[in-house]
Design a protein around this motif. Sequence first.
Motif, PDB file in Angstrom:
ATOM      1  N   ILE A 197      -1.830  26.554  33.092  1.00 50.94           N
ATOM      2  CA  ILE A 197      -1.649  26.189  31.733  1.00 50.94           C
ATOM      3  C   ILE A 197      -1.554  24.784  31.551  1.00 50.94           C
ATOM      4  O   ILE A 197      -0.845  23.742  32.063  1.00 50.94           O
ATOM      5  CB  ILE A 197      -0.249  26.822  31.318  1.00 50.94           C
ATOM      6  CG1 ILE A 197       0.005  28.344  31.395  1.00 50.94           C
ATOM      7  CG2 ILE A 197       0.350  26.522  29.816  1.00 50.94           C
ATOM      8  CD1 ILE A 197       1.366  28.803  31.363  1.00 50.94           C
ATOM      9  N   THR A 256      -0.892  21.695  29.523  1.00 53.10           N
ATOM     10  CA  THR A 256       0.215  21.425  28.347  1.00 53.10           C
ATOM     11  C   THR A 256       0.527  20.038  28.464  1.00 53.10           C
ATOM     12  O   THR A 256       0.441  19.281  29.350  1.00 53.10           O
ATOM     13  CB  THR A 256       1.228  22.380  28.332  1.00 53.10           C
ATOM     14  OG1 THR A 256       1.965  22.377  27.210  1.00 53.10           O
ATOM     15  CG2 THR A 256       2.086  22.389  29.393  1.00 53.10           C
ATOM     16  N   VAL A 269      -4.502  39.340  25.121  1.00 51.69           N
ATOM     17  CA  VAL A 269      -4.783  38.219  24.209  1.00 51.69           C
ATOM     18  C   VAL A 269      -5.606  38.661  23.138  1.00 51.69           C
ATOM     19  O   VAL A 269      -5.381  38.259  22.041  1.00 51.69           O
ATOM     20  CB  VAL A 269      -5.179  36.729  24.839  1.00 51.69           C
ATOM     21  CG1 VAL A 269      -5.465  35.838  24.280  1.00 51.69           C
ATOM     22  CG2 VAL A 269      -4.059  36.376  25.824  1.00 51.69           C
ATOM     23  N   GLU A 293       5.451  35.766  26.107  1.00 50.32           N
ATOM     24  CA  GLU A 293       5.389  35.899  27.585  1.00 50.32           C
ATOM     25  C   GLU A 293       6.649  35.348  28.460  1.00 50.32           C
ATOM     26  O   GLU A 293       6.766  34.055  28.274  1.00 50.32           O
ATOM     27  CB  GLU A 293       4.279  35.138  28.110  1.00 50.32           C
ATOM     28  CG  GLU A 293       3.929  35.376  29.566  1.00 50.32           C
ATOM     29  CD  GLU A 293       2.774  34.663  30.284  1.00 50.32           C
ATOM     30  OE1 GLU A 293       2.437  34.964  31.169  1.00 50.32           O
ATOM     31  OE2 GLU A 293       2.200  33.845  29.491  1.00 50.32           O
ATOM     32  N   LYS A 323      -0.746  33.045  28.980  1.00 51.36           N
ATOM     33  CA  LYS A 323      -1.001  31.922  28.073  1.00 51.36           C
ATOM     34  C   LYS A 323      -2.248  31.133  28.648  1.00 51.36           C
ATOM     35  O   LYS A 323      -2.995  30.511  27.995  1.00 51.36           O
ATOM     36  CB  LYS A 323       0.272  30.994  28.138  1.00 51.36           C
ATOM     37  CG  LYS A 323      -0.061  29.767  27.232  1.00 51.36           C
ATOM     38  CD  LYS A 323       1.436  29.140  26.812  1.00 51.36           C
ATOM     39  CE  LYS A 323       1.003  28.130  25.666  1.00 51.36           C
ATOM     40  NZ  LYS A 323       0.710  28.715  24.705  1.00 51.36           N
ATOM     41  N   HIS A 324      -2.629  31.395  29.760  1.00 51.33           N
ATOM     42  CA  HIS A 324      -3.699  30.817  30.342  1.00 51.33           C
ATOM     43  C   HIS A 324      -5.013  31.257  29.567  1.00 51.33           C
ATOM     44  O   HIS A 324      -6.088  30.511  29.368  1.00 51.33           O
ATOM     45  CB  HIS A 324      -4.095  31.079  31.870  1.00 51.33           C
ATOM     46  CG  HIS A 324      -5.374  30.645  32.310  1.00 51.33           C
ATOM     47  ND1 HIS A 324      -5.791  29.403  32.804  1.00 51.33           N
ATOM     48  CD2 HIS A 324      -6.470  31.422  32.641  1.00 51.33           C
ATOM     49  CE1 HIS A 324      -6.983  29.425  33.126  1.00 51.33           C
ATOM     50  NE2 HIS A 324      -7.415  30.561  33.122  1.00 51.33           N
ATOM     51  N   ASP A 331      -4.879  31.993  26.275  1.00 46.81           N
ATOM     52  CA  ASP A 331      -4.716  31.745  24.891  1.00 46.81           C
ATOM     53  C   ASP A 331      -5.489  30.803  24.467  1.00 46.81           C
ATOM     54  O   ASP A 331      -5.608  29.803  24.662  1.00 46.81           O
ATOM     55  CB  ASP A 331      -2.989  31.222  24.721  1.00 46.81           C
ATOM     56  CG  ASP A 331      -2.622  31.063  23.576  1.00 46.81           C
ATOM     57  OD1 ASP A 331      -3.115  31.656  22.348  1.00 46.81           O
ATOM     58  OD2 ASP A 331      -1.534  30.476  23.144  1.00 46.81           O
ATOM     59  N   VAL A 370       0.355  32.414  21.966  1.00 46.18           N
ATOM     60  CA  VAL A 370       1.220  32.718  23.348  1.00 46.18           C
ATOM     61  C   VAL A 370       2.440  31.756  23.324  1.00 46.18           C
ATOM     62  O   VAL A 370       1.943  30.728  23.465  1.00 46.18           O
ATOM     63  CB  VAL A 370       0.496  33.025  24.408  1.00 46.18           C
ATOM     64  CG1 VAL A 370       1.286  33.379  25.637  1.00 46.18           C
ATOM     65  CG2 VAL A 370      -0.597  33.896  24.313  1.00 46.18           C
ATOM     66  N   TYR A 372       5.257  31.025  25.844  1.00 49.35           N
ATOM     67  CA  TYR A 372       5.662  30.980  27.203  1.00 49.35           C
ATOM     68  C   TYR A 372       6.908  30.363  27.520  1.00 49.35           C
ATOM     69  O   TYR A 372       7.348  29.494  27.178  1.00 49.35           O
ATOM     70  CB  TYR A 372       4.653  30.095  28.082  1.00 49.35           C
ATOM     71  CG  TYR A 372       4.771  30.175  29.410  1.00 49.35           C
ATOM     72  CD1 TYR A 372       3.889  31.335  30.288  1.00 49.35           C
ATOM     73  CD2 TYR A 372       5.478  29.313  30.193  1.00 49.35           C
ATOM     74  CE1 TYR A 372       4.021  31.515  31.627  1.00 49.35           C
ATOM     75  CE2 TYR A 372       5.684  29.262  31.657  1.00 49.35           C
ATOM     76  CZ  TYR A 372       4.904  30.323  32.356  1.00 49.35           C
ATOM     77  OH  TYR A 372       5.207  30.393  33.657  1.00 49.35           O
ATOM     78  N   CYS A 376       7.206  26.784  26.354  1.00 46.73           N
ATOM     79  CA  CYS A 376       6.085  26.138  25.825  1.00 46.73           C
ATOM     80  C   CYS A 376       5.356  26.884  24.878  1.00 46.73           C
ATOM     81  O   CYS A 376       4.989  28.224  24.730  1.00 46.73           O
ATOM     82  CB  CYS A 376       5.132  26.194  27.250  1.00 46.73           C
ATOM     83  SG  CYS A 376       3.325  25.382  26.664  1.00 46.73           S
ATOM     84  N   ALA A 377       4.972  25.968  23.721  1.00 46.07           N
ATOM     85  CA  ALA A 377       4.377  26.795  22.612  1.00 46.07           C
ATOM     86  C   ALA A 377       3.772  25.657  21.803  1.00 46.07           C
ATOM     87  O   ALA A 377       3.804  24.593  21.841  1.00 46.07           O
ATOM     88  CB  ALA A 377       5.425  27.438  21.527  1.00 46.07           C
ATOM     89  N   ASP A 378       2.520  26.059  20.910  1.00 43.53           N
ATOM     90  CA  ASP A 378       1.970  25.274  19.720  1.00 43.53           C
ATOM     91  C   ASP A 378       2.954  24.427  18.975  1.00 43.53           C
ATOM     92  O   ASP A 378       4.134  25.008  18.924  1.00 43.53           O
ATOM     93  CB  ASP A 378       1.273  26.142  19.178  1.00 43.53           C
ATOM     94  CG  ASP A 378       0.292  25.523  17.994  1.00 43.53           C
ATOM     95  OD1 ASP A 378      -0.744  25.064  18.436  1.00 43.53           O
ATOM     96  OD2 ASP A 378       0.916  25.136  16.851  1.00 43.53           O
TER      97      ASP A 378
END
Length: 396
Positions: free
Chosen positions: A87, A89, A190, A202, A220-221, A223, A228, A230, A248-250
Amino acid sequence: MKLNFSECARSVSNSATREILKVTEQPEIISFAGGLPAPELFPVAGIKAACEAVLDEAGEQALQYSTTEGYLPLREAIAERMRTLGIVTTPEHLLVLTGSQQGLDLTGKLFLDKGDVVICESPTYLAAINAFKAYSPRFVEVPMDDGGMRMDELELALQANPNAKFIYTIPDFQNPTGRTMKLERRKKLVELANQYNIVILEDNPYGAIRFVGKDLPPVKHFDTEGRVIYLSTFSKIFAPGLRLGWICADESILNKYVAFKQATDLHTDSFAQRVTAKYMELFDLEEHIQKIKGVYRARREKMMECIDAFFPKQLKHSAPEGGLFIWVELPEEINVQNLFKKCLDNKVAFVPGDSFFPNDAKINAFRLNYSNMSEEKIVEGMKRIGNVLNETLMLV
């Protein structure tokens, strides 16, 4: 005195499982009930050194209020760890939580109005059910098999519930079943979320504790649209008493989480965050996780051996590749609550399976935890459960 509680408060009741865990805290009971890490594996000496270093280097700052998003060096360490999982990020996409349980509650606040639909695995994590229930949603359960949530059934649920708010999944060593979602299903999950315009939550507290097979990339990988969310925690790989988790998110989603968290507790324990970050600076967290995995692998193998040796052959059970739990299914005519009471009389405990179903409870299953008891106690406790099972099935 008459108290005028809110509708939400009136609907909340004590968790039956919490009451079970109170009983199993009695020292004479061998308990496979709680999802507890092994306390003898907590890195006490390393945490002590990290505490002293934090107080020596930045004691005043560590004891002061902090930012809602979380201590930046800790978020940087989390981001680096997540990159090893596949992921990519940055700290700006991370929010430190007071345990991942807070993430479940904040998700309910963020997405759920009364009557909204949550799509989840069947069975699923009981504390997630309790967290979401506070917002009075409707649960739609999706059947599982040994490869995790069934995507054909999920698509049917999405078609029947076009306004569902999110899909809740525990893809790695699921609680309570111990099952792991297959790689192709993660990709399909997804794809379906994109197609039906729905968010995925998730929940991954156990993913680092794999001791059989190959690691699989998180959902999420895959996404591609930032849908997603996480959720994870330090509780199973470090120390649950520190109450540290993360989301972890947008950024457009994360900003909402930050606002709700600020209204809830301002920020997660500053000192605990700094201590954890300092520990990760001074010591090798991955080395510590490897130690945990070695112990849990041996305990899981011992419990599986005991199931083969002591349990009736007609029972079904999961074979987890990691995590903390084994799921056992009994013949349909067996009521696990009666079995549980007999086991308690024999000073051994598990969690009855009905707590893990938000709608129609399945009364012929139970969850076993292998992480918290020594191998010696696993053998003795499983003998006791096996005796009760064999006696019960002889009477059916």
